[in-house]
Enzyme design. Structure first.
Site, PDB file in Angstrom:
ATOM      1  N   ASP A  14     -12.638   2.061  49.052  1.00 28.87           N
ATOM      2  CA  ASP A  14     -13.163   3.170  49.936  1.00 28.87           C
ATOM      3  C   ASP A  14     -12.153   3.887  50.673  1.00 28.87           C
ATOM      4  OD1 ASP A  14     -15.167   4.453  51.716  1.00 28.87           O
ATOM      5  OD2 ASP A  14     -14.229   3.361  53.338  1.00 28.87           O
ATOM      6  N   ASP A  16     -12.203   6.419  53.994  1.00 29.91           N
ATOM      7  CA  ASP A  16     -12.417   6.394  55.421  1.00 29.91           C
ATOM      8  C   ASP A  16     -12.672   4.860  56.138  1.00 29.91           C
ATOM      9  OD1 ASP A  16     -12.015   9.220  56.236  1.00 29.91           O
ATOM     10  OD2 ASP A  16     -13.791   9.325  54.889  1.00 29.91           O
TER      11      ASP A  16
END
Length: 328
Positions: A14, A16
């Site tokens: 991922d 953010d």
């Protein structure tokens, strides 16, 4: 000592809250990814930037990344749409210009109005989306267009905090039409399977900071998951996590990639003991120097094993009390 990365052949990361926050690299993230020696695929629910733009931002923070290392939810949503479209078909895109260009490059006609009779409405995050765009989407869906979303994240982590995410905008269209879209992004498994295929990986590790998207998606895809405490979901969320959002490993940050996987697993450690009493986990004991991570892994293992609805942790020793000061 064995390292977690030795068990895997790729990282599905991922962005953010895991690799960066507000465009700045999270401490230790770049160094840990580079040191892992594994192929890194960056799997993001953010559909507002193209893969090329994301790769450029990754290079800006010091990572050796190319466009081929990025999979966005816009790309995944287009994959869902392809089975419903023929070349040249009209598509209404509620999203960023990069999303629209992605659709054009795939051979479809991007339209702006429900009056153009789009066969599919693709909905991705865009800071410029407003009433007009949402209304055109609603009209098109009411007239029979298939509704597909890049992701259903209700919030978007930004510099000032959690802003309105694509899922919240989708909710407005769903409220107006009664139609819930099929979503391509996390927490569905499609992006994880696609990313693993692109990486040529047989034993990938899914890594993220948000339980209801990153971890749930990895679990749905049948992959081991590492949850890092650098973003959205903290210790309390872990304590209350339903079974489909429980990570295989819990770490402070991406340096955990180089840690012993046995230490990262939720289990009693650091001299702590835990038992469930009603809606609480009672955390006791603790070796000198034991801290939050050992407390978290001990407490959540007790909560998960109990099968009970656990909502809080109560300290029963001085070491436990000190460890829980930063619980939230």
């Amino acid at each position: 000592m064995a390292e977690l990365v030795e068990k895997h052949d790729a990282l599905l990361l991922d962005l953010d809250g895991t690799v960066w926050s507000g465009g700045e690299a999270i401490p230790h993230a770049v160094e840990a990814i580079e040191a892992s020696g594994l192929r890194a695929m960056y799997v993001t629910n953010n559909a507002s930037r193209s893969a090329a733009d994301v790769a450029e931002r990754l290079r800006d923070i010091g990572l050796a990344a190319s466009e081929e290392d990025v999979l966005t939810s816009a790309m995944a949503a287009l994959g869902l749409a392809k089975g419903r479209l023929e070349a040249g078909d009209p598509v209404l895109v509620v999203g960023a210009d990069s999303f629209k260009q992605l659709v054009r490059d795939a051979g479809y006609a991007v339209v702006e109005s429900a009056d153009d009779h789009p066969k599919v409405v693709l909905h991705g995050h865009n800071l410029e989306t407003g009433w007009r765009e949402l209304s055109e989407a609603a009209l098109a869906i009411q007239r029979g267009a298939v509704y597909l979303a890049s992701n259903l994240d209700t919030t978007l982590p930004m510099e000032r905090g959690l802003m309105v995410g694509n899922g919240s905008m989708v909710a407005a269209v769903t409220s107006a039409t009664g139609v819930t879209p099929e979503a391509a992004g996390k927490p569905g498994p499609a992006m994880f399977h696609q990313a693993a295929e692109l990486a040529g990986a047989g034993s990938p590790l899914a890594v993220g900071d948000r339980l209801d998207t990153d971890i749930a998606g990895g679990v749905a895809a049948g992959m081991p998951t590492l949850h890092v405490l650098t973003g959205v979901s903290g210790p309390q969320a872990l304590l209350e996590a339903p079974e489909n959002q429980r990570p295989t490993y819990i770490g402070a940050d991406l340096r955990s990639l180089g840690a012993d996987p046995g230490e990262l697993r939720p289990r009693p450690q650091g001299g702590f003991t835990a038992r469930v009493d009603g809606d609480a986990v009672v955390l006791d004991g603790g070796d000198a120097g034991a801290g939050l991570l050992e407390a978290v892994r001990t407490a959540v293992s007790a909560a998960w094993d109990s099968g009970a609805r656990v909502e809080r942790v109560r300290a029963a020793s001085e070491v436990a009390e000190a460890a829980l000061e930063h619980w939230w």
